[in-house]
Motif scaffolding. Structure first.
Motif, short mmCIF file in Angstrom:
data_model
loop_
_atom_site.label_atom_id
_atom_site.label_comp_id
_atom_site.label_asym_id
_atom_site.label_seq_id
_atom_site.Cartn_x
_atom_site.Cartn_y
_atom_site.Cartn_z
N ASN A 1 32.50 -3.33 26.08
CA ASN A 1 31.18 -2.71 26.02
C ASN A 1 30.72 -2.42 24.61
O ASN A 1 29.53 -2.40 24.33
N LYS A 2 31.68 -2.20 23.72
CA LYS A 2 31.30 -1.80 22.36
C LYS A 2 32.47 -2.06 21.42
O LYS A 2 33.62 -1.76 21.76
N THR B 1 33.73 -1.29 17.42
CA THR B 1 33.47 -0.54 16.20
C THR B 1 34.51 -0.99 15.16
O THR B 1 35.69 -1.02 15.46
N PRO C 1 34.47 -7.54 29.87
CA PRO C 1 35.08 -6.20 29.82
C PRO C 1 35.12 -5.58 28.42
O PRO C 1 36.08 -4.91 28.07
N ILE D 1 39.82 -1.89 14.12
CA ILE D 1 38.86 -2.27 15.18
C ILE D 1 39.10 -1.36 16.37
O ILE D 1 40.24 -1.15 16.77
N THR D 2 38.02 -0.84 16.92
CA THR D 2 38.10 -0.01 18.11
C THR D 2 37.19 -0.64 19.17
O THR D 2 36.02 -0.92 18.87
N VAL D 3 37.72 -0.87 20.35
CA VAL D 3 36.94 -1.55 21.38
C VAL D 3 36.97 -0.74 22.68
O VAL D 3 38.02 -0.26 23.09
N GLU D 4 35.79 -0.61 23.28
CA GLU D 4 35.67 0.16 24.52
C GLU D 4 35.55 -0.77 25.71
O GLU D 4 34.70 -1.66 25.73
N SER D 5 36.41 -0.56 26.70
CA SER D 5 36.46 -1.42 27.88
C SER D 5 36.59 -0.58 29.14
O SER D 5 36.99 0.58 29.07
N ILE E 1 42.06 -8.46 20.11
CA ILE E 1 41.26 -7.70 21.07
C ILE E 1 41.69 -8.02 22.51
O ILE E 1 41.89 -7.12 23.33
#
Lengths: 489, 489
Positions: free
Chosen positions: B51-52, B54, B49, A53-57, A336
């Protein structure tokens, strides 16, 4: 350090009857290298269909505000969590093979560590035998607390106006909600003391309170009131449940002077922490407070992640309930949230909370400015909130020209008329009576004397949290005009 | 299509006393363009917090098996979910601004749609007024079902050996668990009928059963038995709770003939669906079955995502409970699971389930081969499971040479001795008596006559799910040798 009190006599029949599973005795062999353990029914993590899992914050210090979408690489922080710990994994990440597996009902250790450190930083709890367990948000925590401490027919103490969902949770469990009078600053300690000194029959086991940014009242208890209430809890041996979803939506005090606002804002971490109101848990010398904390208003409601702070012995009873009900928070949520918080660090998280404070302070200011501008001063009263999502505006219904005639001197009839007038004008605020806590014990307690000064007061609850600022002002302008019209002003 | 029966007379006091919040009447104005809605306390999604997200997962048709780590791009499927629907978003994704917000207690529409379609494909429910609501897994679903239908002192029917956690959930709620005799193939319908025909006092409201891959017995009810049990439920007006976490861990029947195994495997989607055992919900003409489904054994336990299938009217009562307790599943779980399932499609999901069937069939075969090879045939009996994670091995304790002397003719003493002997040899299986359901009504029901043929039987539960195959064989070899030794064979 003070010493914790044994409060297990306050547990419910349900909590007292919970047994340990014999299977637990076998699980001590789970990691024994000499034993092939064929006892457990865990699916292999090889079959979990999520490898990474990759999460952008947004990244601290959030210099464009916490609502800004990060655009540059510097403004972004990337959380990457894999099924199994990889070479580039952080040691404080929770791999998916663990977070998506059974186990850890109390919470994943890495996330609990972060939260323990945060709790100590903010609350400096004055006894040592406290701990934290996860929940899936304060609504579930409150349900679990009620099941852990109360039986059908028991009585709890609540604010005279409170969160309907919390009251309904108690109602469905057959628990009587006995209301305690409040004013602009929440529960009135003298009224609470008087009520309990004259109590008839079995004493209440719990006081349920939303001390900071109360819903619906928007009020916040001062440190002095909290200390007085804590002493009453000691005297009458009840537990204080502090439901604190809004704790970090504290704001700078309201001032009409627009220029002075900038000067009041907190900037440093120390300023921020010092400005926070004293929590019940921070004055809890006996382990008599159960604090319900949540990410719902601070990060996002859909994390369905909260935590309970209390003395360890009482938390054990709640963990047993969780084992046979919710089991644990979502593993995705745990991995997360933990990934983000550890990347932010305690300092980055405080930066976030300072950003949140600035946003809510501004929203509150806009709301109060609009009330000040548009509402009929002759018949209204309000106390600018210093925390939470809600403001209230009080009306003196007896000042309605037709109060004694058309409305039979019934303030609730004026409330309904004003609600409908507002709605016709295109603005919806919630009538305060919808939040009334009602409950009477059997035998009944002595009724509170009618307060002649406030008996005709009604109020409406609004929020500045959920709407764009132009809409907020428009809504309040419409409602204010409707109020002028209704009261013939 | 048959017509659903009104079963609301079976609701608990708790469920009956749940009220609708007056706030709900205001929420109809939430999206009214003419009204500025200042009624709700929702945080702005601008402040979430994240945004996306993956996520990397294996892609159908999983030709190297479901446990293989995907390496090529073709073997991977990428789920990307943003806070707000973007240009490249799929229309069936759940944006984070919604999944991480309050709301949707019943479940997010996109995921419910997938599950409804899946349910119809598998179960072909014979009445139209059914629906699905989300839960956070079957342990919580069961807790919610008990609260929705039973009061303290009520009685439910359970298998005579059952999942200790499920029994403990009922125990803590003060619900009596009355055991129904089982054999190699689960509940014996004749015994159930006899029990109820002679029932004294208030009838049980629920039958709790794990019909497929029962825990601990490993047994699965045949279609005929399910039909017979359903008729008994109609006659005696109880609800069947089918707890089905293992439903898709069904396997090809066991054969000792290694060559024949390949020929038995299901390959096509039609073969797979046709080979599934008849579920209770698929023969439910009256809306008398509440089915508890879960991703815990099929995707991962830490999703904390399950769903309940039942008639709409009864689901409404459970939703009301969820509103004041769990609120909803994690938004991360919802967005991620939904994203994966819709990218896989119904066909890809069936491919996954076929892969799971192959894995479990192989593990089961290895376990049964080892039991066949290492256990003392003279004193043991087993029935190769056709579903689930568990096998059981029965021992005739009376064949122990010291049964009447050292063990006082008490089979449970032999069980303890064998458990400890196994542990000393380095293998742990769980004694069957640890799963015993005990419960007696007041006034008591007529006791079942002692079955002379089975009264000295004991059993152990093992799993083939959680250990590598070499360890599985080693563990069974050790336990088998210990059994030989204990029985002097």
């Amino acid at each position: 350090m003070s010493t914790v009190k044994d409060l297990t006599h306050l547990l419910s029949d349900e909590a007292k009857s919970r047994r340990n599973s014999p299977l637990k005795t076998a699980f001590k062999y789970f990691n024994d290298p000499n034993v092939v353990f064929l006892g457990g029914g865990l699916p292999l993590s090889d079959y979990f269909p999520w490898n990474k899992i990759t999460v952008e914050s947004p990244a601290p210090p959030f210099k464009n505000g916490i609502g800004a979408t990060p655009s540059t690489a510097e403004e972004k922080i990337i959380t990457e969590v894999s099924k199994n710990a990889a070479e580039n994994s952080r040691s404080d990440d929770i791999p998916l093979s663990r977070s998506l597996q059974y186990g850890h009902t109390g919470g994943q250790p890495e996330l609990l560590n972060f939260l323990r450190e945060h709790t100590q930083l903010i609350h400096k709890i004055p006894y040592s035998e406290w701990d934290i367990i996860q929940s899936i948000g304060n609504t579930q925590s409150w349900d679990g607390v009620l099941r852990t401490f109360t039986n059908r027919g028991d009585t709890i103490l609540v604010e005279d106006f409170s969160f309907p969902s919390a009251l309904e949770t108690a109602n469905a469990l057959g628990v009587i909600q006995f209301p305690i009078p409040t004013d602009d600053f929440g529960i009135i300690p003298e009224k609470l003391a008087e009520t309990l000194d004259n109590w008839v029959g079995a004493k209440p086991k719990l006081l349920y309170t939303i001390p900071t940014g109360q819903n619906p009242l928007g009020s916040s208890l001062s440190a002095d009131r909290r200390k007085a209430i804590y002493k009453i809890a000691q005297k009458h041996d009840f537990i204080i449940i502090e439901d604190e979803p809004y704790y970090f939506l504290q704001m700078d005090t309201y001032t009409k002077d627009v220029e002075a606002r900038q000067g009041k804002a907190v900037h440093s971490h120390k300023q921020f922490i010092d400005a926070l109101v004293t929590s019940f848990i921070s004055i809890d010398t006996e382990g008599r407070v159960v604090r319900l904390d949540s990410f719902s208003k601070v990060l996002a409601p859909g994390t369905r992640f909260g935590w309970i702070v209390a003395q360890k012995e009482l938390l054990q009873s709640i963990i047993k309930l969780h084992e046979t009900s919710i089991q644990s928070a979502s593993g995705f949520s745990s991995s997360i949230i933990n990934g983000l918080l550890n990347r932010w660090g305690q300092d980055g998280y405080i930066d976030w909370l300072i950003g949140l404070r600035a946003e809510y302070t501004h929203k509150r200011d806009v709301a109060i400015d609009a009330i000040e501008k548009y509402f009929p001063k002759q018949v209204t009263h309000y106390n600018p909130p210093v925390a939470g999502m809600f403001f209230t505006v009080q009306f003196d219904a007896s000042k309605h020209p037709n109060f004694a005639t058309e409305f039979d001197s019934d303030p609730l009839k004026v409330e309904t008329a004003l609600y409908e007038k507002g709605l016709d004008a295109g603005a919806l605020l919630i009538p305060g009576s919808w939040f009334t806590a009602k409950g009477q014990t059997n035998p009944p307690q002595k009724p509170q004397p009618v307060d002649e000064a406030t008996k005709n007061h009604i109020f409406f609850r609004g929020t500045y949290a959920a709407v764009p600022l132009d809409q907020l002002v428009l809504g309040l302008e419409r409602f204010g005009k409707a109020a002028h019209q209704e009261f013939g002003l």
